[in-house]
Write an enzyme that holds these catalytic residues in place. Structure first.
Site, PDB file in Angstrom:
ATOM      1  N   CYS A 143       0.731  -1.004   0.032  1.00  7.97           N
ATOM      2  CA  CYS A 143       0.081  -0.115   0.078  1.00  7.97           C
ATOM      3  C   CYS A 143       0.853   1.299  -0.057  1.00  7.97           C
ATOM      4  O   CYS A 143       0.531   2.488  -0.248  1.00  7.97           O
ATOM      5  CB  CYS A 143      -1.045   0.078   1.214  1.00  7.97           C
ATOM      6  SG  CYS A 143      -2.342  -1.636   1.177  1.00  7.97           S
TER       7      CYS A 143
ATOM      8  N   HIS B  88      -3.681   6.952   2.994  1.00  9.28           N
ATOM      9  CA  HIS B  88      -4.009   5.558   2.356  1.00  9.28           C
ATOM     10  C   HIS B  88      -5.388   5.236   2.673  1.00  9.28           C
ATOM     11  O   HIS B  88      -5.827   5.168   4.074  1.00  9.28           O
ATOM     12  CB  HIS B  88      -3.051   4.561   2.777  1.00  9.28           C
ATOM     13  CG  HIS B  88      -3.291   3.075   2.280  1.00  9.28           C
ATOM     14  ND1 HIS B  88      -3.606   2.897   0.969  1.00  9.28           N
ATOM     15  CD2 HIS B  88      -3.385   1.902   3.000  1.00  9.28           C
ATOM     16  CE1 HIS B  88      -4.132   1.629   0.852  1.00  9.28           C
ATOM     17  NE2 HIS B  88      -3.859   0.971   2.199  1.00  9.28           N
TER      18      HIS B  88
ATOM     19  N   ASN C  66      -9.969  -0.456  -0.500  1.00 10.71           N
ATOM     20  CA  ASN C  66      -8.685  -0.379  -0.400  1.00 10.71           C
ATOM     21  C   ASN C  66      -8.142  -0.786  -1.732  1.00 10.71           C
ATOM     22  O   ASN C  66      -8.252  -2.098  -1.915  1.00 10.71           O
ATOM     23  CB  ASN C  66      -8.139  -1.042   0.869  1.00 10.71           C
ATOM     24  CG  ASN C  66      -6.589  -1.094   1.087  1.00 10.71           C
ATOM     25  OD1 ASN C  66      -5.915  -0.608  -0.004  1.00 10.71           O
ATOM     26  ND2 ASN C  66      -6.012  -1.552   1.875  1.00 10.71           N
TER      27      ASN C  66
END
Length: 332
Positions: free
Chosen positions: A116, A256, A286
């Protein structure tokens, strides 16, 4: 003599058409819309469907849109870096496939795998080629087809992830805008908490690994949450302190999009109110390396030249970091 900086001169995102809602997930695993929304902030996520469609499809759509938007000739691109943990195949690099797909025949390209945090890593690396004068036009992509490595029988992961991504164009500038500072970290001792058990050189694919469902992302949620809250918040606060920024100086936090509670904790640690936090987790979930460029794309019309922006991420591995940049252009 003024320092040459790398500045983002355009951003473009892309997500697939298919929407996987919480209601549909209720028919697949033991969960419900309220439970998902309360714990993650996610309402829906996009899924890339169709044979022979990998992460490169996302990247090609994003880069083509970026080139058109910035009126850039693909033959003028010097370098393409793609951050992803779901490459089309082990080799060649997905960045190579994207370069071919958009006609960037004079560029070289490679992938970055930092989960990520991948977009932060790639953006930092790409900026160095601009600052040294080696390149004039660099494209940074963050994209993932997470549905390809998610077990839709595993409630711990299937509610979280989606497919999508985006790309930015980096160019040199002598103005006081662009990428000002970055802080990147990694800690391999975190691997047991978030990883994929099989499919690599340590444990190649076999009938046994397939039967054991070891080719999907594994996450120990509580441990990852604890590490993410602490490290993403701390590194964001640190980069502010290092650059003498107060909460009032920060125009936008670009976090994020892993979990709404992690995002809130990071903003609170920085002293930043919700009105300054870019948030689109409710509609995309996500997308791993894709979350930060998707946020920039969604909020592009609300940013102004000179805005102080903090990007922050935390990912498997563990990897985490933060970038401080000044936005390079006004809304068009």
């Amino acid at each position: 003599m003024k320092k040459t900086r790398a500045v983002i001169t355009g951003v473009q995102g892309w997500v697939p058409d298919y929407i996987l809602t919480n209601r549909e997930l209720e028919t697949m695993v033991d969960t419900n819309d309220e439970w998902i929304l309360t714990r993650t902030g996610i309402k829906e996520r996009r899924i890339l469907k169709g044979e022979d469609k990998g992460t490169s499809v996302i990247g090609i759509h994003a880069v083509k849109g970026l080139l058109e938007k910035t009126n850039t000739n693909p033959e003028d691109i010097d370098l393409i870096i793609c951050a992803t943990v779901t490459p089309d195949m082990p080799f060649p690099a997905t960045a190579n496939i994207i370069a071919d797909g958009v006609g960037a025949v004079n560029s070289y390209s490679f992938d970055i795998s930092a989960a990520c945090s991948g977009f932060l890593y790639a953006l930092t690396i790409g900026s160095q080629f601009i600052e040294t004068g080696m390149h004039k036009k660099v494209i940074i992509i963050g994209a993932d087809k997470m549905s390809s490595i998610i077990d839709y029988q595993d409630r711990a992961t299937c509610i979280i992830f989606g497919d999508g991504g985006g790309a930015v164009l980096l160019e040199p500038t002598s103005e006081e805008v662009g990428i000002m500072d970055s802080l990147l970290h990694s800690d391999g001792s975190g691997a047991p908490y978030l990883h994929m058990k099989a499919g690599g050189s340590r444990k190649p694919a076999t009938m046994e690994t397939l039967a054991a469902r070891e080719h999907y992302a594994f996450q120990e949620g509580a441990s990852v949450f604890k590490f993410a809250v602490t490290n993403m918040a701390e590194v964001s606060a640190e980069i502010m302190e290092r650059n003498n920024l107060t909460a009032a100086d920060v125009s936008w936090l670009v976090p994020h999009q892993a979990n709404k509670r992690i995002i809130d904790a990071t903003a609170n640690r920085m002293g930043i109110g919700p009105d300054k936090v870019m948030l689109n987790i409710e509609k995309y979930g996500n997308t791993t390396a894709g979350t930060l460029p998707l946020c920039l794309w969604d909020y592009e019309s609300r940013m102004k030249k000179g805005d102080n922006i903090i990007l922050a991420a935390f990912g498997g591995g563990f990897t985490w970091g933060s970038i401080y940049l000044k936005w390079g252009y006004d809304p068009k």
